[in-house]
Design an enzyme around this catalytic site. Structure first.
Site, mmCIF file in Angstrom:
data_model
loop_
_atom_site.group_PDB
_atom_site.id
_atom_site.type_symbol
_atom_site.label_atom_id
_atom_site.label_comp_id
_atom_site.label_asym_id
_atom_site.label_seq_id
_atom_site.Cartn_x
_atom_site.Cartn_y
_atom_site.Cartn_z
ATOM 1 N N ASP A 1 9.789 -22.923 -10.848
ATOM 2 C CA ASP A 1 8.503 -23.135 -10.393
ATOM 3 C C ASP A 1 7.932 -24.692 -10.622
ATOM 4 O OD1 ASP A 1 8.138 -21.068 -8.932
ATOM 5 O OD2 ASP A 1 6.685 -20.236 -10.617
ATOM 6 N N ASN B 1 9.358 -14.348 -12.113
ATOM 7 C CA ASN B 1 9.701 -15.263 -11.241
ATOM 8 C C ASN B 1 10.567 -14.586 -10.118
ATOM 9 O OD1 ASN B 1 9.520 -17.367 -9.442
ATOM 10 N ND2 ASN B 1 11.300 -18.461 -10.198
ATOM 11 N N SER C 1 1.519 -19.922 -8.374
ATOM 12 C CA SER C 1 0.666 -19.405 -7.300
ATOM 13 C C SER C 1 -0.121 -18.039 -7.631
ATOM 14 C CB SER C 1 1.554 -19.190 -6.005
ATOM 15 O OG SER C 1 2.217 -20.448 -5.702
ATOM 16 N N THR D 1 7.018 -10.460 -8.371
ATOM 17 C CA THR D 1 5.731 -10.820 -9.599
ATOM 18 C C THR D 1 5.040 -9.373 -9.208
ATOM 19 O OG1 THR D 1 5.946 -13.050 -8.960
ATOM 20 C CG2 THR D 1 3.766 -12.121 -9.768
HETATM 21 N N1 GLY Z 1 6.945 -17.436 -10.151
HETATM 22 C C1 GLY Z 1 5.885 -17.410 -8.885
HETATM 23 C C2 GLY Z 1 4.623 -18.070 -9.304
HETATM 24 O O1 GLY Z 1 4.375 -18.071 -10.371
HETATM 25 O O2 GLY Z 1 4.057 -18.539 -8.516
#
Ligand code: GLY
Length: 576
Positions: free
Chosen positions: A430, A408, A460, A388
């Site tokens: 997720d 992701n 997250s 990310t």
């Molecule tokens: N794909 C990681 C998040 O959005 O937490």
């Protein structure tokens, strides 16, 4: 309290975690310093701190040309879709937190949505078990991309009006068309992630060499189809991606790879402006991302718990112990309560209240770790890292932007939709594919985060702006999957409680606990006495890399001080 007795159905063997803990036990006392030290960069008027230098400079140029922080963030966001393809994107989604010079705060949710054909069983195998192959590696995992809608919404609503979207996208289009030299973290990651990309000829054509190997450090990455796609968006606006030939090519590419996204799914996509999660911590105001991110709620919950301790007077070891106890409780709540707010009811006021934090605090023993099973149950943690990307922006007018967006996994699912240049995400991992099965980050979830048509998976990502007397004080956020929220927590407490300068606050090795597995992860470089204290309190401690990248800005008496996280090769703090 109710939290202690819930979710026995979550109970699963944690043998894997324990095995991992045993194999790492021999190095638990070791102290290596892999993190390095951030350079503090000062700027009088405005600043961008990002994981990739070319894109950071694109944003700074917009600021120099009189743009505001939102203009600069949009230009940086589109540029990173070209220059940082492992995480910068127009084929994924993310979140933007905005503080406006007029004192207002807002957020833009441009998280991916599940295609209409996704349901609660989409990521299960024939036996009804979670099938990681489906949710992580297959085209079924691809969510409807939100980035273009989100960046366009930010610009239309909060840009300065001095630039058209086309003007802000021009550097990205030129970088895609003319190419740039692959370097730093982007080049480091490509060989590692090549097995996912090389499954698709459309991806190999862009990111590979004639002999089928991946481009390497020093090679030129040219993306003419991406340039055409960006140029179409610049000309016709976001609908150029969501309707018409580009949307049809995306849907066709996903379906040819075995996925279920349709052109209608793209047509139906909407970015959503949402009220931020607000909290307070020792007189500062916390402004962060609401669901479908778990970040804002968990961050405020942890800070509320920690506010009851005089952390500045505690030893660093005791501070981190109390912090990991707060982490366990907030991540347990994350697993049970959080999901897409448009589908499930989330008790946000309670979770973010001082009273709720006081109840949790009463369960913390100052000298004894609480076993995770006494809170709730869990999974494993994988070393997914900078998949990310986060950037922070401030301007001369008093605006600030904290933006985190993602595919992701690094380079997403690895599939470029043929004819578009767009690298697609695998964000639907997720979701909680099944209530007792961890996602790639070892995070558990419940029905609140079950897959469903049109739903947004829980995230997250924690883009955050801390205000002091109503003005931007600290702009921070990070990549790192489940590690993100705790990385942000520690940047905030390092600055506020320990009075660290921003370079030290960002560089200091961090700890991480996500409730399950019942392990405290200490980053290489965490001092031996801290590890020993945590162990003496009863925690299992594992020392390892914690790949985050908290690119942050702190207000200074005259201007700003920025720190690019030294954990990312090539991250840059730049201003003027
Ligand atoms: N794909 C990681 C998040 O959005 O937490």
């Amino acid at each position: 309290m109710q939290n202690k007795m819930m979710l026995t159905r979550f109970v699963r063997s944690c043998a894997l975690c324990l095995l991992a803990a045993v194999s790492f036990a021999s190095i638990a006392g070791a102290q290596t310093s892999e993190v390095g030290r951030a350079q503090a960069v000062t700027a009088e008027h405005g600043m961008v701190v990002a994981q990739e230098a070319i894109a950071a400079r694109v944003g700074v140029k917009v600021l120099q040309d009189g743009g505001n922080a939102i203009d600069a963030a949009v230009a940086t966001g589109f540029a990173m879709a070209v220059t940082y393809p492992r995480a910068g994107n127009i084929g994924g989604g993310g979140f933007m937190v905005i503080h406006r010079a007029n004192g207002e705060d807002t957020t833009i949710d441009y998280r991916e949505t599940a295609p209409g054909a996704i349901n609660a069983k989409s990521f299960l195998d024939a036996q009804g078990n979670a099938d990681p192959e489906k949710s992580r590696s297959s085209a079924l995992a691809i969510g409807v991309p939100g980035t273009v809608a989100g960046l366009a919404m930010a610009e239309a609503k909060y840009g300065s009006g001095k630039f058209t979207l086309a003007e802000l996208m021009a550097p990205a289009i030129a970088l895609a068309r003319d190419g740039f030299t692959l370097a730093d973290d982007t080049a480091d990651a490509l060989p590692r992630d090549w097995p996912r990309l090389k499954r698709w000829p459309s991806s190999v054509r862009i990111f590979g060499k004639a002999d089928g190997s991946p481009l390497a450090d020093g090679d030129k990455l040219v993306q003419p189809e991406l340039a055409d796609t960006l140029a179409a968006i610049a000309k016709d606006g976001p609908q150029a991606l969501y309707q018409g030939p580009i949307a049809e090519k995306i849907a066709a590419g996903v379906q040819a790879a075995g996925g279920v996204m349709t052109a209608d799914d793209l047509k139906n996509y909407r970015a959503i402006e949402r009220a931020p999660i607000r909290g307070s911590y020792r007189g500062y105001t916390i402004v962060s991302m609401p669901p479908p991110s778990s970040g804002g709620i968990a961050l405020v919950e942890m800070l509320n718990i920690l506010e009851g301790y005089d952390l500045a007077r505690e030893s660093h070891a005791q501070e981190l112990f109390l912090m990991t106890e707060a982490m366990k409780r907030a991540y347990a709540d994350r697993a049970f309560f959080l999901g897409d707010p448009d589908v499930v009811k989330i008790p946000v006021p309670r979770l973010t209240s001082k009273g709720y934090a006081a109840e949790w605090r009463a369960t913390i023993k100052p000298d004894r770790a609480t076993p995770a099973d006494d809170i709730r149950a869990g999974g494993e943690v994988r070393e997914e890292g900078r998949n990310t990307t986060h950037f922070s922006v401030v301007d001369q007018f008093g605006n600030a932007v904290s933006n985190t967006y993602t595919l992701n996994f690094s380079y997403g699912v690895g599939l470029v939709a043929a004819g578009t240049g767009i690298l697609l995400n695998n964000e639907l991992d997720d979701f909680a594919a099944k209530a007792d099965s961890p996602n790639a980050y070892g995070l558990l979830g419940d029905e609140a985060n079950a897959p469903g048509p049109g739903k947004r998976p829980l995230s997250s990502m924690t883009p955050t702006i801390v205000l002091k007397d109503g003005k931007p004080f600290l702009i921070t956020g990070s990549p790192g999957g489940s590690l993100i929220i705790n990385a942000v927590l520690q940047v905030v407490t390092n600055v506020i409680d320990r009075g660290m300068d921003i370079a030290t606050a960002v560089s200091t090795p961090r700890v991480h606990n996500q409730w399950k597995p019942d392990i405290v992860f200490a980053e290489n470089g965490v001092a031996d006495d801290i590890v020993a204290t945590l162990q003496a309190r009863g925690d299992t401690v594992m020392v390892r890399r914690l790949p985050t990248s908290a690119n942050s800005i702190l207000a200074a008496p005259t201007g700003f001080i920025g720190a690019a996280d030294p954990r990312t090769r090539g991250a840059l703090a730049a201003g003027y």
